[in-house]
Design a protein around this motif. Structure first.
Motif, short mmCIF file in Angstrom:
data_model
loop_
_atom_site.label_atom_id
_atom_site.label_comp_id
_atom_site.label_asym_id
_atom_site.label_seq_id
_atom_site.Cartn_x
_atom_site.Cartn_y
_atom_site.Cartn_z
N LEU A 73 0.95 -1.35 -0.07
CA LEU A 73 0.03 0.02 0.00
C LEU A 73 0.78 1.30 -0.07
N ASP A 74 2.20 1.14 0.39
CA ASP A 74 3.00 2.11 0.46
C ASP A 74 3.90 2.53 -0.92
N GLY A 75 3.54 1.60 -1.75
CA GLY A 75 4.01 1.64 -2.86
C GLY A 75 5.52 0.43 -3.30
N TYR A 76 5.55 -0.42 -2.44
CA TYR A 76 6.52 -1.22 -2.88
C TYR A 76 6.25 -2.35 -3.62
N SER A 77 7.03 -3.24 -4.31
CA SER A 77 6.71 -4.36 -5.09
C SER A 77 6.96 -5.57 -4.14
N VAL A 78 5.90 -6.08 -3.45
CA VAL A 78 6.27 -7.24 -2.43
C VAL A 78 5.95 -8.30 -3.17
N CYS A 79 6.76 -9.30 -2.43
CA CYS A 79 6.38 -10.66 -3.05
C CYS A 79 6.64 -11.93 -1.85
N LEU A 80 5.77 -12.38 -1.74
CA LEU A 80 5.84 -13.53 -0.45
C LEU A 80 5.60 -15.05 -1.15
N HIS B 65 -3.21 10.99 -4.81
CA HIS B 65 -3.55 12.07 -3.90
C HIS B 65 -3.46 13.37 -4.58
N GLU B 66 -4.65 14.05 -5.22
CA GLU B 66 -4.92 15.24 -5.88
C GLU B 66 -4.21 16.40 -5.41
N GLU B 67 -4.53 16.64 -4.08
CA GLU B 67 -4.07 17.80 -3.44
C GLU B 67 -2.37 17.94 -3.30
N MET B 68 -2.01 16.82 -2.90
CA MET B 68 -0.41 16.60 -2.95
C MET B 68 0.20 16.38 -4.03
N ASN B 69 -0.53 16.22 -5.16
CA ASN B 69 -0.10 15.69 -6.62
C ASN B 69 1.01 14.69 -6.33
N LYS B 70 0.45 13.66 -5.87
CA LYS B 70 1.38 12.51 -5.54
C LYS B 70 0.52 11.12 -5.98
N MET B 71 1.28 10.36 -6.58
CA MET B 71 0.75 8.76 -7.08
C MET B 71 1.43 8.02 -6.56
N ILE B 72 1.14 6.86 -5.77
CA ILE B 72 1.89 5.63 -5.45
C ILE B 72 1.27 4.38 -6.23
N SER B 73 2.21 3.55 -6.73
CA SER B 73 1.79 2.29 -7.04
C SER B 73 2.53 1.27 -6.51
N LYS C 226 20.46 -16.19 3.94
CA LYS C 226 21.53 -15.39 4.32
C LYS C 226 21.46 -14.05 3.20
N CYS C 227 20.73 -14.14 2.11
CA CYS C 227 20.89 -12.91 0.99
C CYS C 227 20.27 -11.73 1.73
N GLU C 228 20.93 -10.72 1.37
CA GLU C 228 20.59 -9.21 1.76
C GLU C 228 19.88 -8.70 0.55
N LEU C 229 18.73 -8.27 0.57
CA LEU C 229 18.18 -7.73 -0.59
C LEU C 229 18.71 -6.19 -0.76
N GLY C 230 19.11 -5.73 0.24
CA GLY C 230 19.29 -4.26 0.09
C GLY C 230 18.02 -3.67 0.65
N LYS C 231 18.09 -2.18 1.10
CA LYS C 231 17.15 -1.43 1.55
C LYS C 231 16.09 -1.11 0.51
N ALA C 232 14.82 -1.14 0.57
CA ALA C 232 13.79 -0.94 -0.45
C ALA C 232 13.54 0.56 -0.56
N LYS C 233 13.16 1.12 -1.58
CA LYS C 233 12.98 2.65 -1.69
C LYS C 233 11.35 2.46 -2.28
N ARG C 234 10.57 3.44 -1.65
CA ARG C 234 9.42 3.77 -2.15
C ARG C 234 9.12 4.37 -3.49
N THR C 235 8.23 4.08 -4.47
CA THR C 235 8.06 4.93 -5.55
C THR C 235 6.90 5.87 -5.47
N PHE C 236 7.40 7.19 -5.76
CA PHE C 236 6.37 8.18 -6.00
C PHE C 236 6.43 8.75 -7.43
#
Ligand code: ADP
Ligand code: MG
Length: 335
Positions: free
Chosen positions: A66-73, A213-221, A321-331
Motif C-alpha cells: 500500500l505504501d508503493g513497494y513491490s512485495v512478494c511472498l 492524492h490530488e491535493e498533494m499531487n502524488k501517485m503511488i503504485s 543469508k541474502c540481503e536484498l538491500g534497503k527498499a525504496k518507495r516509488t512516488f
C-alpha cells in the motif's frame, strides 16, 4: 525467511513423533537417527500455530504494498507440506490463508487512507506458470486459453498480455471469494486432466494497488505477489519420458533459477539471472529497487519426508543469508 511445520494429518496417525520440531521462536530441529541438525530462521511456526499466527507475522510486510513497494511472498516446500494451505487455505473462517487475509487487511487500511485524501484502486490477477508457459487462472470458462507474454514497462514493472485483470473492492468479501474459488477451480480442473498440474506449477496471485492524492499531487503504485511454488521434491527423471520428463526439467529449471537469483543477489553479483525463468523475470521488480521478498518454507513432520525436509531447509538457509538491500518507495507526480 520463515519456516512452518505442519501438523500430522488424520490419516498419518495421532501418536506419531514429529521428526521436525521448533526449539524456541527462531530455531528448528530435525532428527535423523542419531543425527540432529539445527536451522535458524527469522521465525519458526510450530505445528500448532494457526493461520492467524502466521498472518500476524507477515501483515506489516503485506501492508507495505500500500505504501508503493513491490512485495512478494513465496510459499516453498515439497508437495503435501502445506504450501497451498499457507497461501490460500480453505473456507471463509479460521482456515483462510494469507491471500484472503491480506486482501482483507489491505481493505481495512485503505479505509483509513481514503480518509486522508488518498484515492485507491485495486486490481487483481491470478496466473499459473506450468512448463514455462503462463496460464490465466481467472479466464472465463468459455474462452479458450490464449498465449501470454511478459512485457516490461518503462518503470520496470511487469504486465502479462491477455491476462484477466479484475478490479476488486477489498471490502467486498463475496467478490473476493468468487475470484479465489474460480482460480481454485481452474487449478484443480487442470490437475485431473494432467497428472496433478498443481504440484508441478507455480501460481502467482497479484494485487496491483494505485493511489492518487490530488491535493498533494502524488501517485503511488505498489504490487503484492503471493506465490504458491511448485513442489520442491526432486522428480525421478531416470524413467521419465515425454510430458513427465519435460515437466521435471521445467520445474527443476525454474526453482533452480530462483535459487540462482537469490544466490547472485546474496553475492552482490553484477549479473542476476532473472531472465532464466518466467517466474524470476515476472517477479524481478520484487528483488530490486523498491522490492521486498519474504519466503515461508513449509515442512512436513513425517519420517518419510525427512530427506526432502532436509533439502528444503538447506535451500531456505542459503536463501536466508541474502540481503536484498534497503527498499525504496516509488512516488510519481500525478500530472
Ligand atoms: N498447518 C496446517 N494445519 C492443518 N492442516 C494442514 C496444515 N498444513 C497443511 N495441511 C493439510 O495438509 C494437506 C496438504 O497441504 P497442502 O497445502 O495441499 O500442501 P501443498 O500445497 O504443499 O502440496 C492438506 O489437506 C492441508 O489442508
Ligand atoms: Mg498445493
Amino acid at each position: 525467511m520463515f519456516a512452518r511445520i505442519r501438523p500430522f494429518l488424520p490419516h498419518e496417525g495421532d501418536d506419531n513423533v514429529p521428526f521436525v520440531h521448533p526449539s524456541g521462536e527462531t530455531t528448528l530441529q530435525i532428527v535423523r537417527g542419531k543425527q540432529e541438525s539445527k536451522f535458524q530462521f527469522d521465525r519458526v511456526f510450530a505445528p500448532s500455530a494457526g493461520q492467524d499466527a502466521v498472518f500476524d507475522e507477515v501483515s506489516e510486510f503485506v501492508q507495505s504494498a500500500l505504501d508503493g513497494y513491490s512485495v512478494c511472498l513465496f510459499s516453498y516446500g515439497q508437495t503435501g507440506s502445506g504450501k497451498t494451505h499457507t497461501m490460500t487455505g480453505t473456507g471463509s473462517g479460521a482456515m483462510r490463508g494469507l491471500i484472503p487475509r491480506s486482501i482483507e487487511q489491505i481493505g481495512l487500511h485503505k479505509k483509513k487512507l481514503d480518509q486522508e485524501g488518498w484515492e485507491y484502486t485495486m486490481e487483481c490477477s491470478f496466473l499459473e506458470i506450468y512448463n514455462e508457459a503462463i496460464r490465466d487462472l481467472l479466464r472465463d470458462s468459455k474462452s479458450s486459453e490464449c498465449k501470454h507474454e511478459i512485457k516490461v514497462g518503462a518503470d520496470g514493472r511487469r504486465t502479462v498480455t491477455n491476462l484477466t485483470v479484475k478490479r476488486i473492492d477489498p471490502n467486498d468479501t463475496d467478490s473476493i471469494d468468487s475470484v479465489l474459488s474460480r482460480a481454485a477451480k481452474r487449478r484443480s480442473t487442470a490437475s485431473t486432466d494432467m497428472n496433478s498440474v498443481s504440484s508441478r506449477s507455480h501460481s502467482v496471485f497479484t494485487l496491483t494497488i494505485t493511489a492518487k492524492h490530488e491535493e498533494m499531487n502524488k501517485m503511488i503504485s505498489g504490487t503484492l505477489n503471493l506465490v504458491d511454488l511448485a513442489g520442491s521434491e526432486r522428480l525421478d527423471r531416470s524413467n521419465a519420458t515425454g510430458q513427465t520428463a519435460k515437466e521435471a526439467v521445467a520445474i527443476n529449471k525454474s526453482l533452480s533459477s530462483l535459487t540462482d537469483v537469490f544466490a547472485a543477489i546474496g553475492e552482490h553479483s553484477k549479473h542476476v539471472p532473472f531472465r532464466n525463468s518466467k517466474l524470476t523475470y515476472l517477479l524481478q521488480p520484487c528483488f530490486s529497487g523498491d522490492g521486498k521478498t519474504l519466503m515461508v518454507v513449509n515442512i512436513s513432520p513425517t519420517e518419510e519426508s525427512v530427506q526432502e525436509s532436509m533439502c528444503s531447509l538447506r535451500f531456505a538457509s542459503s536463501v536466508n543469508k541474502c540481503e536484498l538491500g534497503k527498499a525504496k518507495r516509488t512516488f510519481t507526480k500525478v500530472r
